[in-house]
Design a protein around this motif. Structure first.
Motif, PDB file in Angstrom:
ATOM      1  N   ILE A 246     -13.277 -12.031  12.905  1.00  0.00           N
ATOM      2  CA  ILE A 246     -13.371 -11.533  14.027  1.00  0.00           C
ATOM      3  C   ILE A 246     -13.039 -12.226  15.182  1.00  0.00           C
ATOM      4  CG2 ILE A 246     -14.552  -9.828  15.431  1.00  0.00           C
ATOM      5  CD1 ILE A 246     -13.872  -9.000  12.480  1.00  0.00           C
ATOM      6  N   GLU A 247     -12.269 -11.911  16.347  1.00  0.00           N
ATOM      7  CA  GLU A 247     -12.228 -12.793  17.506  1.00  0.00           C
ATOM      8  C   GLU A 247     -12.391 -12.245  18.671  1.00  0.00           C
ATOM      9  OE1 GLU A 247      -8.458 -15.208  17.626  1.00  0.00           O
ATOM     10  OE2 GLU A 247      -8.712 -15.774  15.371  1.00  0.00           O
ATOM     11  N   THR A 248     -12.304 -10.755  18.786  1.00  0.00           N
ATOM     12  CA  THR A 248     -12.658 -10.121  20.133  1.00  0.00           C
ATOM     13  C   THR A 248     -13.596  -9.023  19.978  1.00  0.00           C
ATOM     14  OG1 THR A 248     -10.936  -8.525  19.540  1.00  0.00           O
ATOM     15  CG2 THR A 248     -10.013 -10.626  20.511  1.00  0.00           C
ATOM     16  N   LYS A 249     -13.920  -8.589  21.143  1.00  0.00           N
ATOM     17  CA  LYS A 249     -14.802  -7.596  21.316  1.00  0.00           C
ATOM     18  C   LYS A 249     -14.360  -6.143  20.456  1.00  0.00           C
ATOM     19  CE  LYS A 249     -17.578  -4.837  24.638  1.00  0.00           C
ATOM     20  NZ  LYS A 249     -17.911  -4.889  25.974  1.00  0.00           N
ATOM     21  N   GLU A 250     -12.854  -5.816  21.008  1.00  0.00           N
ATOM     22  CA  GLU A 250     -12.377  -4.821  20.645  1.00  0.00           C
ATOM     23  C   GLU A 250     -12.165  -4.698  18.842  1.00  0.00           C
ATOM     24  OE1 GLU A 250     -11.395  -5.665  24.401  1.00  0.00           O
ATOM     25  OE2 GLU A 250     -10.934  -7.010  22.976  1.00  0.00           O
ATOM     26  N   GLU A 251     -12.162  -5.982  18.201  1.00  0.00           N
ATOM     27  CA  GLU A 251     -12.213  -5.810  16.905  1.00  0.00           C
ATOM     28  C   GLU A 251     -13.578  -5.540  16.155  1.00  0.00           C
ATOM     29  OE1 GLU A 251      -8.762  -9.086  15.739  1.00  0.00           O
ATOM     30  OE2 GLU A 251     -10.685  -9.805  16.103  1.00  0.00           O
ATOM     31  N   MET A 252     -14.732  -6.273  16.996  1.00  0.00           N
ATOM     32  CA  MET A 252     -15.951  -5.981  16.574  1.00  0.00           C
ATOM     33  C   MET A 252     -16.264  -4.334  16.884  1.00  0.00           C
ATOM     34  SD  MET A 252     -19.452  -7.280  18.181  1.00  0.00           S
ATOM     35  CE  MET A 252     -19.471  -6.404  19.960  1.00  0.00           C
ATOM     36  N   GLU A 253     -15.922  -3.856  17.813  1.00  0.00           N
ATOM     37  CA  GLU A 253     -16.139  -2.272  18.175  1.00  0.00           C
ATOM     38  C   GLU A 253     -15.283  -1.499  17.249  1.00  0.00           C
ATOM     39  OE1 GLU A 253     -18.376  -1.266  20.011  1.00  0.00           O
ATOM     40  OE2 GLU A 253     -18.936  -3.026  21.036  1.00  0.00           O
ATOM     41  N   LEU A 254     -14.272  -1.819  16.762  1.00  0.00           N
ATOM     42  CA  LEU A 254     -13.461  -1.104  15.898  1.00  0.00           C
ATOM     43  C   LEU A 254     -14.146  -1.095  14.433  1.00  0.00           C
ATOM     44  CD1 LEU A 254      -9.722  -0.667  15.177  1.00  0.00           C
ATOM     45  CD2 LEU A 254     -10.832  -2.360  13.568  1.00  0.00           C
ATOM     46  N   LEU A 255     -15.005  -2.169  14.182  1.00  0.00           N
ATOM     47  CA  LEU A 255     -15.695  -2.202  12.864  1.00  0.00           C
ATOM     48  C   LEU A 255     -16.943  -1.396  13.046  1.00  0.00           C
ATOM     49  CD1 LEU A 255     -14.663  -5.621  11.607  1.00  0.00           C
ATOM     50  CD2 LEU A 255     -13.990  -3.489  10.929  1.00  0.00           C
ATOM     51  N   ARG A 256     -17.591  -1.619  14.160  1.00  0.00           N
ATOM     52  CA  ARG A 256     -18.743  -1.017  14.426  1.00  0.00           C
ATOM     53  C   ARG A 256     -18.669   0.471  14.468  1.00  0.00           C
ATOM     54  NH1 ARG A 256     -23.080  -2.527  17.836  1.00  0.00           N
ATOM     55  NH2 ARG A 256     -21.739  -3.870  19.116  1.00  0.00           N
ATOM     56  N   LYS A 257     -17.580   1.210  15.028  1.00  0.00           N
ATOM     57  CA  LYS A 257     -17.322   2.537  14.813  1.00  0.00           C
ATOM     58  C   LYS A 257     -17.217   3.152  13.463  1.00  0.00           C
ATOM     59  CE  LYS A 257     -15.256   2.870  19.478  1.00  0.00           C
ATOM     60  NZ  LYS A 257     -14.056   2.883  20.351  1.00  0.00           N
ATOM     61  N   ILE A 258     -16.655   2.387  12.570  1.00  0.00           N
ATOM     62  CA  ILE A 258     -16.365   3.063  11.312  1.00  0.00           C
ATOM     63  C   ILE A 258     -17.758   2.674  10.398  1.00  0.00           C
ATOM     64  CG2 ILE A 258     -14.029   2.970  11.332  1.00  0.00           C
ATOM     65  CD1 ILE A 258     -13.999   0.449   9.548  1.00  0.00           C
TER      66      ILE A 258
END
Length: 276
Positions: A246-258
């Motif tokens: 993971i490199e970005t906040k967007e990638e983190m949030e994508l995973l958090r949402k699922i």
């Protein structure tokens, strides 16, 4: 760690907990599996967990190293398991580490550390020990080392070798374990076939990629399987010929949402800047 909070009846409750793991001791910013990398991860956030790979020398010393061959990181083409500890200490773990177009450690050698050194220097660090040897001798050595040098420490054991995990669990059932390769495959296949009820998850934490090659590992069915059994999933983005974390906040949030509860990062300082 990352937390969001909401107020209810005058009190605050933590939600959306996210565990951050420095993959291979933050290999994107310092040579992987080194004391320098661990220090860097600790400086960024001492509460973040640090993942490191453990192998065994020919004289049965446990050291931090990922590959079975030493060429990719040290520039010298040898089998690590065939070297004794004195020989391993002569290798430069940072020889091929490249940053900004340069190789800063070719003149300033970085040593391959022994696991006992990690325990001594970082007694309060939160560790993931990924065992990269299938030599059964490692079970006794690891147990003795942890019991004498890291007793009471915060660690999780992981390995692709199911037999190593099985033997460790039989001796140390109270330790925490990441999912083994065989158990992960069994979970994925049973989820796809809607037979997951027949295959309980015995490990404590499921460490899985979002995608493995062309396979979408973190499907709704797999996540439901884990949640139903109260098993957290810690994830990286991709595994195949290379590992993408993971490199970005967007990638983190994508995973958090699922529903993912932990993520692996290899650029901890960059990631911290992205999420501020």
């Amino acid at each position: 760690m990352w937390n969001s909070k909401f107020e209810m009846n005058g009190t605050y409750t933590e939600i959306n907990y996210m565990e951050i793991i420095c993959y291979s001791c933050g290999r994107g910013e310092h040579p992987e599996n080194t004391i320098e990398g661990i220090k860097h991860c600790q400086r960024i956030n001492a509460d973040w967990r640090i993942e490191m790979d453990v192998q065994m020398t020919s004289d049965h010393r446990l050291v931090l190293f990922h590959d079975y061959e030493t060429k990719r990181t040290t520039g010298e083409d040898k089998l690590l398991s065939k070297l004794n500890f004195s020989q391993v200490k002569k290798l430069n773990a940072g020889y091929n580490f490249k940053i900004d177009g340069t190789y800063p450690y070719r003149l300033a050698s970085v040593k391959i550390p022994e696991l006992t050194e990690v325990f001594q220097k970082f007694p309060k660090a939160k560790l993931i020990l990924d065992i990269h040897t299938n030599n059964p001798i490692v079970v006794d050595i690891l147990i003795d080392l942890i019991d004498t040098k890291f007793q009471g420490g915060d660690f999780i054991i992981a390995s692709e070798y199911d037999e190593i995990i099985r033997k460790l669990k039989s001796r140390k059932p109270s330790w925490k374990y990441g999912v083994s390769a065989k158990e992960a495959k069994r979970m994925l296949y049973s989820s796809f076939l809607y037979l997951d009820g027949l295959f309980p998850v015995k490990s404590d934490i499921l460490m899985l990629p979002k995608k493995y090659g062309r396979i979408n590992v973190l499907s709704k069915r797999v996540i439901h399987h884990a949640k139903k059994r109260n098993k957290p999933i810690w994830a990286w983005m991709y595994e195949g010929t290379y590992v993408k974390t993971i490199e970005t906040k967007e990638e983190m949030e994508l995973l958090r949402k699922i529903g993912i509860e932990g993520i692996f990062v290899e650029f901890p300082e960059k990631f911290l800047g992205e999420t501020r």
